[in-house]
Write an enzyme that holds these catalytic residues in place. Structure first.
Site, short mmCIF file in Angstrom:
data_model
loop_
_atom_site.label_atom_id
_atom_site.label_comp_id
_atom_site.label_asym_id
_atom_site.label_seq_id
_atom_site.Cartn_x
_atom_site.Cartn_y
_atom_site.Cartn_z
CG LEU A 13 -67.62 -35.57 67.23
CD1 LEU A 13 -66.36 -35.48 68.10
CD2 LEU A 13 -67.50 -36.74 66.25
CB THR A 14 -71.80 -32.14 65.79
OG1 THR A 14 -71.71 -33.38 65.10
CG2 THR A 14 -71.92 -31.02 64.78
CB SER B 69 -67.09 -33.62 58.21
OG SER B 69 -68.39 -33.98 57.82
CD GLU C 8 -74.40 -42.61 63.21
OE1 GLU C 8 -73.67 -43.57 62.90
OE2 GLU C 8 -75.47 -42.73 63.81
#
Length: 641
Positions: A203-204, A210, A448
């Site tokens: 994802l990152t 975030s 996370e």
């Protein structure tokens, strides 16, 4: 007294109407009340979202934002395991414990940058790579509570190894488990559950931490519609250099119902074998050196259309659900780590003699040990409350799971730090293993979902629910005769708060008699919390999203309230079942509730007191000065004109 109260009520009700407190002139748009990482995604799609009335929530944390206390999910404390499940858990637990205690050396693994191959193979053989995968896919078929128990063991042994296991199953292939179709599950889960293949969660990105809405990784459908072409990169991916299977989130062009083309996030199952997938070297990190962390690059990767996970454009929801569903496991690992630290600290204190006495007899050491125990007890209580509710079928646990991650990661850091302090110079040395734990722990407040973002997530999500409730009241006032009951009920609550007679929702019937005073503190905190949320909504309306000084204090209050309620529930269960530790738990809960309720009061006062608000304004000014100067902006004491 009843006549006087009636007069007070009518007078106050008229005041409420005249000031529009009962009939608030406000609009809290759903996109503006979403957690920060969701705001951009929701704004881009706001014309497609149909506004609907939010249903009544079963989430305890969500309910307190309206000054209520829905206790369906907190009383009684979850007891979800059957005898067969306990037996299954013990069959897995014992060999796992033996492996961690007798075969795996965390310090050696850290020097090597990985656990030895024999240890990893044994974990695979024991089913540790597929704990929650159903048996029909060759997994162990454990539930969330069973998984949490085993996650504790890995946290009690080596957090670097725990990250390797968690990145694989807690998030790596969790998307396939939760959202995959049968063909996808049949194809991928057996190899992943047995460890024949390894997974990771991508994802990152450099511009999207975030703020997942800022993804740049992009996948475009081929002209013949048979596959997507993926390009982009991901950073700091746990297992990124080892993985065979990647859950990747990328932007894809989507045609909306209005015929307009937009980019939305879609989730894909990507195999390294597809070609075009490469990994960078293992990152040099502060801690968790036993785990692999690497950049992952995608260059013209052809992904078959059947490897879309879930629906096109639904990737953001999948990512958030995967993260939400896995956060309780982090609390479990933190609980195990704290147990290890407390064991080291108590053993040292029982044997270290200073000034002629064991340091265990010193009040300073006793307070440290006691507070370490409180932190571990709260974390453990939160973890198994969330896991138990998930096993009972709850779908409203995201706020509680976020709180368990925030509290657990910060509590573990505190406990480890205090352990080093108790051990003194010995704690600072590598051979005791505690300095490694401290380095490993630091990342858990970041990945996370950083704790800062999760605090805003808790506050803004709860406020959204409270804002919806107030809008329903606003609608009711348009037809007061038909909605008199609702209006009367809400007005009465405000009257009782105004004249100081509100004691909050009663919890006495749910707790052990000796904990009734502690339960009363929770009730009072819930009432004051709801009143403060309402005050902030009236004062700031939709601009509340920008008041992060206040949102953080609301979140901290919610965390403290949750710590009180879960430990009250757990200790009550211990008393009712006559556990040997019951009185010990009651003693802990009394301290927890006394101190947490005081912090709640202080944080809520800070949201309303003009003096405290001025302090927050000054803090803002101080920070602005430092930003302008790119560092400290006051003069050095030896400087002159």
């Amino acid at each position: 007294m009843s006549t006087m109260m009636s007069v007070r009520f009518l007078r106050h009700f008229n005041v409420l109407k005249s000031t529009k407190l009962v009939y608030p002139h406000m609009r809290l748009m759903s996109a503006q009340a979403q957690p920060l990482e969701q705001v951009k995604e929701e704004k881009s799609n706001k014309r497609e979202v149909k506004k609907e009335k939010l249903p009544e929530t079963n989430s305890f944390i969500m309910s307190i934002f309206s000054g209520q206390a829905n206790v369906n999910q907190v009383f009684p404390y979850p007891d979800v395991l059957t005898e067969d499940q306990v037996e299954t858990l013990n069959m897995v637990r014992e060999p796992t414990l033996k492996l961690f205690n007798e075969m795996h050396d965390p310090l050696v693994a850290e020097l090597n940058g990985k656990a030895d191959d024999k240890t990893i193979q044994m974990l695979k053989d024991m089913g540790s790579f597929g704990l929650m995968v159903p048996t029909k896919y060759e997994g162990a078929g454990l539930n969330n509570t069973q998984y949490a128990t085993l996650a504790e063991l890995s946290g009690q042994s080596d957090l670097g190894l725990a990250v390797t296991l968690g990145a694989h199953q807690s998030i790596g292939y969790k998307g396939i488990l939760l959202f995959g179709n049968e063909k996808q599950k049949d194809k991928y889960l057996p190899d992943l559950a047995t460890g024949r293949k390894t997974a990771c969660f991508c994802l990152t990105e450099p511009s999207a931490g975030s703020d997942a809405g800022s993804l740049r990784c992009k996948a475009v459908l081929s002209p013949d519609g048979s596959h997507y072409i993926l390009n982009g990169s991901k950073i700091w991916i746990s297992n990124g250099g080892l993985a065979d299977i990647f859950t990747v989130f990328a932007r894809t062009p989507v045609i909306t119902s209005s015929g307009e083309e937009k980019e939305k996030v879609t989730a894909f199952i990507v195999e390294r074998a597809f070609g075009g997938v490469t990994s960078g070297p293992d990152e040099k990190k502060m801690g968790i050196k036993t785990s692999n962390t690497a950049h992952v690059y995608f260059e013209n990767v052809k992904i078959p259309v059947e490897n879309v996970l879930g629906e096109i454009g639904n990737g953001f929801k999948i990512a958030m659900n995967v993260l939400n569903s896995g956060r309780f496991g982090m609390g479990a690992s933190m609980s195990g780590t704290m147990k290890l630290c407390i064991a080291k600290a108590t053993d040292f204190a029982n044997n270290r003699i200073q000034f002629g006495d064991k340091i265990a007899s010193f009040g300073t050491i006793q307070e440290k040990i006691a507070r370490m125990a409180l932190a571990q007890y709260i974390t453990e209580s939160m973890t198994y409350m969330v896991a138990g509710n998930m096993d009972k079928g709850s779908t409203e646990f995201q706020l509680e799971a976020a709180i368990s991650k925030v509290f657990g990661s910060e509590a573990a850091w505190f406990v480890c730090d205090e352990t080093i302090q108790i051990l003194g110079g010995s704690g600072y040395m590598r051979e005791t293993g505690v300095e490694k734990i401290m380095r490993d722990l630091r990342i858990f407040r970041i990945f996370e979902g950083t704790n800062d973002i999760l605090r805003l997530f808790v506050a803004l999500t709860g406020i959204q629910n409270a804002g919806s409730h107030l809008k329903e009241l606003q609608k009711a006032m348009k037809n007061p005769v038909a909605n008199l009951g609702m209006i009367f009920d809400e007005s009465t609550k405000r009257v009782f708060r105004a004249v100081g007679l509100s004691s909050g929702p009663s919890l006495t019937e749910f707790v052990s008699p000796e904990l009734a005073p502690s339960a009363a503190l929770v009730s009072k905190s819930v009432t004051n919390f709801g009143a403060t949320v309402e005050h902030l909504l009236f004062k700031y309306n939709k601009k509340i999203i920008h008041e992060q000084f206040l949102l953080n204090r609301l979140a901290n209050s919610a965390i403290d309230i949750y710590s009180m309620i879960v430990t009250l529930s757990r200790a009550t269960r211990s008393v009712q079942k006559n556990f040997p530790s019951a009185q010990h738990e009651v003693n802990m809960v009394k301290v927890i509730c006394n101190e947490a309720s005081s912090r709640v009061h202080q944080n809520l006062v800070a949201c309303r007191s003009s003096e405290k608000l001025n302090d927050l304004k000054n803090l803002k000014k101080i920070s602005e000065s430092l930003f302008v100067n790119n560092g400290v902006s006051h003069r050095h004491p030896i400087e002159r004109d």
